[in-house]
Design a protein around this motif. Structure first.
Motif, PDB file in Angstrom:
ATOM      1  N   GLN A 292       0.806  -1.226   0.000  1.00 24.75           N
ATOM      2  CA  GLN A 292       0.000   0.000   0.000  1.00 24.75           C
ATOM      3  C   GLN A 292       0.836   1.271   0.000  1.00 24.75           C
ATOM      4  O   GLN A 292       0.353   2.339  -0.366  1.00 24.75           O
ATOM      5  CB  GLN A 292      -0.944   0.000   1.193  1.00 24.75           C
ATOM      6  CG  GLN A 292      -0.264  -0.005   2.548  1.00 24.75           C
ATOM      7  CD  GLN A 292      -1.264   0.035   3.696  1.00 24.75           C
ATOM      8  OE1 GLN A 292      -2.381   0.490   3.531  1.00 24.75           O
ATOM      9  NE2 GLN A 292      -0.858  -0.464   4.852  1.00 24.75           N
ATOM     10  N   SER A 293       2.102   1.176   0.391  1.00 26.36           N
ATOM     11  CA  SER A 293       2.968   2.351   0.413  1.00 26.36           C
ATOM     12  C   SER A 293       3.793   2.492  -0.859  1.00 26.36           C
ATOM     13  O   SER A 293       4.698   3.328  -0.928  1.00 26.36           O
ATOM     14  CB  SER A 293       3.905   2.286   1.623  1.00 26.36           C
ATOM     15  OG  SER A 293       4.734   1.139   1.548  1.00 26.36           O
ATOM     16  N   GLY A 294       3.501   1.660  -1.869  1.00 23.53           N
ATOM     17  CA  GLY A 294       4.251   1.699  -3.116  1.00 23.53           C
ATOM     18  C   GLY A 294       5.465   0.808  -3.131  1.00 23.53           C
ATOM     19  O   GLY A 294       6.275   0.864  -4.060  1.00 23.53           O
ATOM     20  N   GLY A 295       5.615  -0.019  -2.116  1.00 24.72           N
ATOM     21  CA  GLY A 295       6.745  -0.938  -2.050  1.00 24.72           C
ATOM     22  C   GLY A 295       6.503  -2.211  -2.841  1.00 24.72           C
ATOM     23  O   GLY A 295       5.542  -2.329  -3.603  1.00 24.72           O
TER      24      GLY A 295
ATOM     25  N   GLY B 221       7.593 -13.836  11.675  1.00 27.84           N
ATOM     26  CA  GLY B 221       7.171 -12.510  11.235  1.00 27.84           C
ATOM     27  C   GLY B 221       5.865 -12.579  10.470  1.00 27.84           C
ATOM     28  O   GLY B 221       5.429 -13.655  10.043  1.00 27.84           O
ATOM     29  N   LEU B 222       5.226 -11.436  10.293  1.00 34.52           N
ATOM     30  CA  LEU B 222       4.002 -11.421   9.492  1.00 34.52           C
ATOM     31  C   LEU B 222       3.981 -10.208   8.589  1.00 34.52           C
ATOM     32  O   LEU B 222       4.679  -9.228   8.819  1.00 34.52           O
ATOM     33  CB  LEU B 222       2.747 -11.501  10.362  1.00 34.52           C
ATOM     34  CG  LEU B 222       2.450 -10.444  11.414  1.00 34.52           C
ATOM     35  CD1 LEU B 222       1.878  -9.172  10.808  1.00 34.52           C
ATOM     36  CD2 LEU B 222       1.453 -10.988  12.438  1.00 34.52           C
ATOM     37  N   PHE B 223       3.157 -10.279   7.548  1.00 31.27           N
ATOM     38  CA  PHE B 223       3.069  -9.192   6.585  1.00 31.27           C
ATOM     39  C   PHE B 223       1.691  -9.203   5.937  1.00 31.27           C
ATOM     40  O   PHE B 223       1.066 -10.252   5.789  1.00 31.27           O
ATOM     41  CB  PHE B 223       4.151  -9.336   5.498  1.00 31.27           C
ATOM     42  CG  PHE B 223       4.093 -10.633   4.738  1.00 31.27           C
ATOM     43  CD1 PHE B 223       3.361 -10.740   3.564  1.00 31.27           C
ATOM     44  CD2 PHE B 223       4.767 -11.759   5.202  1.00 31.27           C
ATOM     45  CE1 PHE B 223       3.301 -11.944   2.872  1.00 31.27           C
ATOM     46  CE2 PHE B 223       4.717 -12.962   4.516  1.00 31.27           C
ATOM     47  CZ  PHE B 223       3.974 -13.061   3.345  1.00 31.27           C
ATOM     48  N   LEU B 224       1.196  -8.015   5.577  1.00 27.92           N
ATOM     49  CA  LEU B 224      -0.055  -7.914   4.854  1.00 27.92           C
ATOM     50  C   LEU B 224       0.157  -8.336   3.413  1.00 27.92           C
ATOM     51  O   LEU B 224       1.268  -8.233   2.877  1.00 27.92           O
ATOM     52  CB  LEU B 224      -0.603  -6.486   4.914  1.00 27.92           C
ATOM     53  CG  LEU B 224      -1.510  -6.178   6.106  1.00 27.92           C
ATOM     54  CD1 LEU B 224      -0.719  -6.248   7.411  1.00 27.92           C
ATOM     55  CD2 LEU B 224      -2.160  -4.798   5.973  1.00 27.92           C
ATOM     56  N   CYS B 225      -0.897  -8.797   2.779  1.00 28.50           N
ATOM     57  CA  CYS B 225      -0.762  -9.338   1.431  1.00 28.50           C
ATOM     58  C   CYS B 225      -2.034  -9.100   0.624  1.00 28.50           C
ATOM     59  O   CYS B 225      -3.089  -8.748   1.162  1.00 28.50           O
ATOM     60  CB  CYS B 225      -0.456 -10.830   1.497  1.00 28.50           C
ATOM     61  SG  CYS B 225      -1.800 -11.807   2.217  1.00 28.50           S
ATOM     62  N   ALA B 226      -1.927  -9.308  -0.693  1.00 25.87           N
ATOM     63  CA  ALA B 226      -3.089  -9.268  -1.575  1.00 25.87           C
ATOM     64  C   ALA B 226      -4.059 -10.389  -1.164  1.00 25.87           C
ATOM     65  O   ALA B 226      -3.612 -11.450  -0.715  1.00 25.87           O
ATOM     66  CB  ALA B 226      -2.635  -9.458  -3.021  1.00 25.87           C
ATOM     67  N   PRO B 227      -5.371 -10.130  -1.257  1.00 26.02           N
ATOM     68  CA  PRO B 227      -6.052  -8.977  -1.860  1.00 26.02           C
ATOM     69  C   PRO B 227      -6.431  -7.865  -0.892  1.00 26.02           C
ATOM     70  O   PRO B 227      -7.417  -7.156  -1.117  1.00 26.02           O
ATOM     71  CB  PRO B 227      -7.302  -9.620  -2.455  1.00 26.02           C
ATOM     72  CG  PRO B 227      -7.651 -10.697  -1.464  1.00 26.02           C
ATOM     73  CD  PRO B 227      -6.329 -11.230  -0.966  1.00 26.02           C
ATOM     74  N   THR B 228      -5.685  -7.672   0.192  1.00 28.76           N
ATOM     75  CA  THR B 228      -5.905  -6.522   1.056  1.00 28.76           C
ATOM     76  C   THR B 228      -5.859  -5.248   0.203  1.00 28.76           C
ATOM     77  O   THR B 228      -5.013  -5.144  -0.686  1.00 28.76           O
ATOM     78  CB  THR B 228      -4.800  -6.458   2.134  1.00 28.76           C
ATOM     79  OG1 THR B 228      -4.845  -7.645   2.921  1.00 28.76           O
ATOM     80  CG2 THR B 228      -4.978  -5.239   3.033  1.00 28.76           C
ATOM     81  N   PRO B 229      -6.733  -4.272   0.444  1.00 32.51           N
ATOM     82  CA  PRO B 229      -6.691  -3.026  -0.330  1.00 32.51           C
ATOM     83  C   PRO B 229      -5.304  -2.401  -0.312  1.00 32.51           C
ATOM     84  O   PRO B 229      -4.684  -2.253   0.741  1.00 32.51           O
ATOM     85  CB  PRO B 229      -7.720  -2.140   0.403  1.00 32.51           C
ATOM     86  CG  PRO B 229      -8.701  -3.105   0.975  1.00 32.51           C
ATOM     87  CD  PRO B 229      -7.876  -4.292   1.390  1.00 32.51           C
ATOM     88  N   GLY B 230      -4.803  -2.053  -1.496  1.00 32.28           N
ATOM     89  CA  GLY B 230      -3.468  -1.482  -1.622  1.00 32.28           C
ATOM     90  C   GLY B 230      -2.398  -2.495  -1.953  1.00 32.28           C
ATOM     91  O   GLY B 230      -1.260  -2.122  -2.243  1.00 32.28           O
ATOM     92  N   TYR B 231      -2.754  -3.779  -1.934  1.00 36.42           N
ATOM     93  CA  TYR B 231      -1.806  -4.857  -2.237  1.00 36.42           C
ATOM     94  C   TYR B 231      -2.285  -5.591  -3.477  1.00 36.42           C
ATOM     95  O   TYR B 231      -3.414  -6.104  -3.506  1.00 36.42           O
ATOM     96  CB  TYR B 231      -1.681  -5.825  -1.060  1.00 36.42           C
ATOM     97  CG  TYR B 231      -1.080  -5.189   0.168  1.00 36.42           C
ATOM     98  CD1 TYR B 231       0.253  -5.402   0.517  1.00 36.42           C
ATOM     99  CD2 TYR B 231      -1.834  -4.353   0.985  1.00 36.42           C
ATOM    100  CE1 TYR B 231       0.805  -4.806   1.639  1.00 36.42           C
ATOM    101  CE2 TYR B 231      -1.285  -3.746   2.103  1.00 36.42           C
ATOM    102  CZ  TYR B 231       0.031  -3.978   2.427  1.00 36.42           C
ATOM    103  OH  TYR B 231       0.571  -3.379   3.526  1.00 36.42           O
ATOM    104  N   THR B 232      -1.429  -5.646  -4.497  1.00 35.25           N
ATOM    105  CA  THR B 232      -1.817  -6.239  -5.774  1.00 35.25           C
ATOM    106  C   THR B 232      -0.740  -7.190  -6.258  1.00 35.25           C
ATOM    107  O   THR B 232       0.443  -6.835  -6.275  1.00 35.25           O
ATOM    108  CB  THR B 232      -2.024  -5.144  -6.834  1.00 35.25           C
ATOM    109  OG1 THR B 232      -2.999  -4.203  -6.366  1.00 35.25           O
ATOM    110  CG2 THR B 232      -2.497  -5.755  -8.151  1.00 35.25           C
TER     111      THR B 232
END
Length: 211
Positions: A101-104, A165-176
């Protein structure tokens, strides 16, 4: 979202609900899922009510899953990708890649051996004129002084999410997803994984001061 969560679970991923803004698990007690997969009933309960944020726990619980995180709008992603492409052209197309979501960028894979904990791979020291808090890449930083009294912050441009560790991922909004599928992650050898990490380490600009 519920369908994706079930598919990820069936692919052996420890998938959890997430706070999108906080970038963290939306569970008060999520640590047990560092060691066991949730049940299908748990996943149905979490994602059957309009939950939009999703995260995955890395490490052995998800089949030795590791994620390389390119932060600060993926500033070093192209340079890293070029290094990998030049030395191992067959490796890059196998990886799963998504935007954040931050452009990373997130680069994901499994390994055929243990991966260890989170690692900071590439950092940069940015000197500043004062102790005033600064916002860089949507993140707030509080400057500190080095041994010579200069105000600075340490920016992490590439790091991993490894064991626990954990991380957000698609299809969360902002993750594609840009390449590949989280339900079909490649399994790399220890040598292939080390090559990806070394390509990131080669972009590091900061060596900590001796204590």
């Amino acid at each position: 979202m519920n369908q994706h969560a079930i598919q990820y679970l069936h692919a052996g991923l420890s998938v959890l609900p997430a706070h999108v803004q906080l970038k963290f698990a939306a569970l008060s007690q999520w640590k047990p899922y560092q060691h066991r997969l949730p049940t299908e009933a748990e996943v149905q309960g979490w994602f059957g009510n309009g939950q939009t944020g999703m995260c995955i726990v890395a490490g052995a619980v998800s089949g030795n899953l590791e994620m390389i995180d390119f932060d600060l709008q993926a500033e070093l992603f192209e340079a890293w990708q070029q290094r990998v492409q030049e030395a191992a052209p067959d490796l890059l197309p196998r990886l799963v890649i998504e935007t954040s979501q931050s452009g990373g960028r997130h680069v994901l894979y499994r390994c055929d051996s243990e991966i260890g904990g989170n690692l900071k791979l590439a950092q940069r020291k940015l000197c500043l004129p004062s102790s005033d808090e600064v916002v860089i890449g949507r993140k707030a930083y509080k400057p500190r002084q080095d041994q010579e009294g200069r105000w600075h912050v340490i920016l992490t441009l590439i790091e991993t999410r490894g064991e626990g560790g954990l991380f957000l991922c698609a299809p969360t909004p902002g993750y594609t997803l840009l390449q590949g599928d989280l339900t079909n992650l490649p399994v790399l050898t220890a040598h292939e994984r080390e090559f990806l990490l070394e390509a990131a380490w080669s972009l590091n600009e900061y060596i900590p001061e001796p204590i």
